[in-house]
Design a protein around this motif. Sequence first.
Motif, PDB file in Angstrom:
ATOM      1  N   ASP A  23       0.824  -1.212   0.000  1.00 47.75           N
ATOM      2  CA  ASP A  23       0.000   0.000   0.000  1.00 47.75           C
ATOM      3  C   ASP A  23       0.856   1.260   0.000  1.00 47.75           C
ATOM      4  OD1 ASP A  23      -2.351  -1.458  -0.004  1.00 47.75           O
ATOM      5  OD2 ASP A  23      -2.538  -1.441   2.187  1.00 47.75           O
ATOM      6  N   THR A  24       1.939   1.230   0.750  1.00 52.09           N
ATOM      7  CA  THR A  24       2.844   2.386   0.806  1.00 52.09           C
ATOM      8  C   THR A  24       3.536   2.593  -0.536  1.00 52.09           C
ATOM      9  OG1 THR A  24       3.174   1.981   3.156  1.00 52.09           O
ATOM     10  CG2 THR A  24       4.782   3.400   2.072  1.00 52.09           C
ATOM     11  N   ALA A  25       3.873   1.516  -1.215  1.00 50.96           N
ATOM     12  CA  ALA A  25       4.524   1.627  -2.530  1.00 50.96           C
ATOM     13  C   ALA A  25       3.599   2.277  -3.547  1.00 50.96           C
ATOM     14  CB  ALA A  25       4.964   0.249  -3.016  1.00 50.96           C
ATOM     15  N   ALA A  26       2.297   2.191  -3.338  1.00 48.35           N
ATOM     16  CA  ALA A  26       1.350   2.803  -4.265  1.00 48.35           C
ATOM     17  C   ALA A  26       1.383   4.327  -4.206  1.00 48.35           C
ATOM     18  CB  ALA A  26      -0.064   2.305  -3.975  1.00 48.35           C
ATOM     19  N   VAL A  27       1.824   4.885  -3.097  1.00 48.38           N
ATOM     20  CA  VAL A  27       1.799   6.342  -2.940  1.00 48.38           C
ATOM     21  C   VAL A  27       2.686   7.056  -3.967  1.00 48.38           C
ATOM     22  CG1 VAL A  27       2.270   8.260  -1.363  1.00 48.38           C
ATOM     23  CG2 VAL A  27       1.063   6.218  -0.537  1.00 48.38           C
ATOM     24  N   PRO A  28       3.987   6.721  -4.110  1.00 50.62           N
ATOM     25  CA  PRO A  28       4.773   7.427  -5.125  1.00 50.62           C
ATOM     26  C   PRO A  28       4.273   7.167  -6.547  1.00 50.62           C
ATOM     27  CG  PRO A  28       6.096   5.711  -4.071  1.00 50.62           C
ATOM     28  CD  PRO A  28       4.805   5.805  -3.327  1.00 50.62           C
ATOM     29  N   VAL A  29       3.688   6.004  -6.777  1.00 54.65           N
ATOM     30  CA  VAL A  29       3.141   5.708  -8.102  1.00 54.65           C
ATOM     31  C   VAL A  29       1.935   6.611  -8.364  1.00 54.65           C
ATOM     32  CG1 VAL A  29       2.119   3.903  -9.541  1.00 54.65           C
ATOM     33  CG2 VAL A  29       4.019   3.342  -8.030  1.00 54.65           C
ATOM     34  N   LEU A  30       1.092   6.785  -7.376  1.00 52.16           N
ATOM     35  CA  LEU A  30      -0.038   7.705  -7.519  1.00 52.16           C
ATOM     36  C   LEU A  30       0.442   9.142  -7.704  1.00 52.16           C
ATOM     37  CD1 LEU A  30      -2.520   6.310  -4.859  1.00 52.16           C
ATOM     38  CD2 LEU A  30      -2.962   6.548  -7.299  1.00 52.16           C
ATOM     39  N   VAL A  31       1.485   9.527  -6.993  1.00 52.22           N
ATOM     40  CA  VAL A  31       2.035  10.880  -7.151  1.00 52.22           C
ATOM     41  C   VAL A  31       2.516  11.076  -8.589  1.00 52.22           C
ATOM     42  CG1 VAL A  31       3.933  12.410  -6.462  1.00 52.22           C
ATOM     43  CG2 VAL A  31       2.593  11.221  -4.723  1.00 52.22           C
ATOM     44  N   PHE A  61       3.527  -1.822 -12.217  1.00 53.43           N
ATOM     45  CA  PHE A  61       3.137  -1.792 -10.805  1.00 53.43           C
ATOM     46  C   PHE A  61       1.639  -2.038 -10.658  1.00 53.43           C
ATOM     47  CE2 PHE A  61       1.338   0.275  -7.132  1.00 53.43           C
ATOM     48  CZ  PHE A  61       2.098  -0.267  -6.105  1.00 53.43           C
ATOM     49  N   TRP A  62       0.825  -1.358 -11.481  1.00 54.95           N
ATOM     50  CA  TRP A  62      -0.627  -1.521 -11.363  1.00 54.95           C
ATOM     51  C   TRP A  62      -1.056  -2.927 -11.765  1.00 54.95           C
ATOM     52  CZ3 TRP A  62      -2.060   1.375  -7.911  1.00 54.95           C
ATOM     53  CH2 TRP A  62      -1.762   2.729  -7.854  1.00 54.95           C
ATOM     54  N   LEU A  63      -0.344  -3.545 -12.704  1.00 54.33           N
ATOM     55  CA  LEU A  63      -0.635  -4.934 -13.051  1.00 54.33           C
ATOM     56  C   LEU A  63      -0.355  -5.844 -11.855  1.00 54.33           C
ATOM     57  CD1 LEU A  63      -1.367  -7.209 -15.013  1.00 54.33           C
ATOM     58  CD2 LEU A  63       1.018  -7.166 -15.791  1.00 54.33           C
ATOM     59  N   LEU A  64       0.782  -5.646 -11.226  1.00 55.61           N
ATOM     60  CA  LEU A  64       1.131  -6.424 -10.034  1.00 55.61           C
ATOM     61  C   LEU A  64       0.103  -6.195  -8.926  1.00 55.61           C
ATOM     62  CD1 LEU A  64       3.193  -8.236  -8.513  1.00 55.61           C
ATOM     63  CD2 LEU A  64       4.324  -6.112  -7.809  1.00 55.61           C
ATOM     64  N   ASP A  65      -0.292  -4.956  -8.732  1.00 53.06           N
ATOM     65  CA  ASP A  65      -1.289  -4.627  -7.718  1.00 53.06           C
ATOM     66  C   ASP A  65      -2.610  -5.327  -8.015  1.00 53.06           C
ATOM     67  OD1 ASP A  65      -2.218  -2.833  -5.418  1.00 53.06           O
ATOM     68  OD2 ASP A  65      -3.603  -2.249  -7.019  1.00 53.06           O
TER      69      ASP A  65
END
Length: 170
Positions: A23-31, A61-65
């Motif tokens: 979940d934390t790794a998603a933050v820089p990707v969203l930024v 990343f989104w595919l992995l998520d």
Amino acid sequence: ALPSRSAQRLPLHPDSSVALVLDTAAVPVLVFDVMVYPVVMGWDFSLKGPMLAASWLVSAFWLLDLVLTFARGIYVGGELCLEWSTIARKYVRGWFALDFGLLLSDIAANSFDTVGQDGGGKMVLRTIRMLRLVRIIRVYRLALFYYCSLRARLFVQVLMVLLVSAAACH
């Protein structure tokens, strides 16, 4: 035969440290999504070089998520559920269509940029990609309601309003 050790770890407990890292790794990707795509759309340019590579990494990343969401436990009626069928059913009935559609638009827009094709279709795909902001709701909910004090929640809520307002103005 006994299941393998890695199979016993799945599905992930939704409150585990591994889930928190994801979940934390998603933050820089969203930024990245929030900062780059309004600019790309506003000035109608193609991603090239390192920016295109970063965009492909974001899509990966989104595919992995998307895949790992099927392997993460959920709470149903306040009770922890680690049943694969229930997890899949809830995800497919909830966020899956949006996640899958956004992933397809990401891949298609990146493919246009990779082959150097311009056109209105690519801009439509990039506009669809801005729906990624909806994912902020998921990260926001986790961060605010599980890990932050009331004062921190209020600060983050104000920050989110400003961020979404800035993104909408681009």
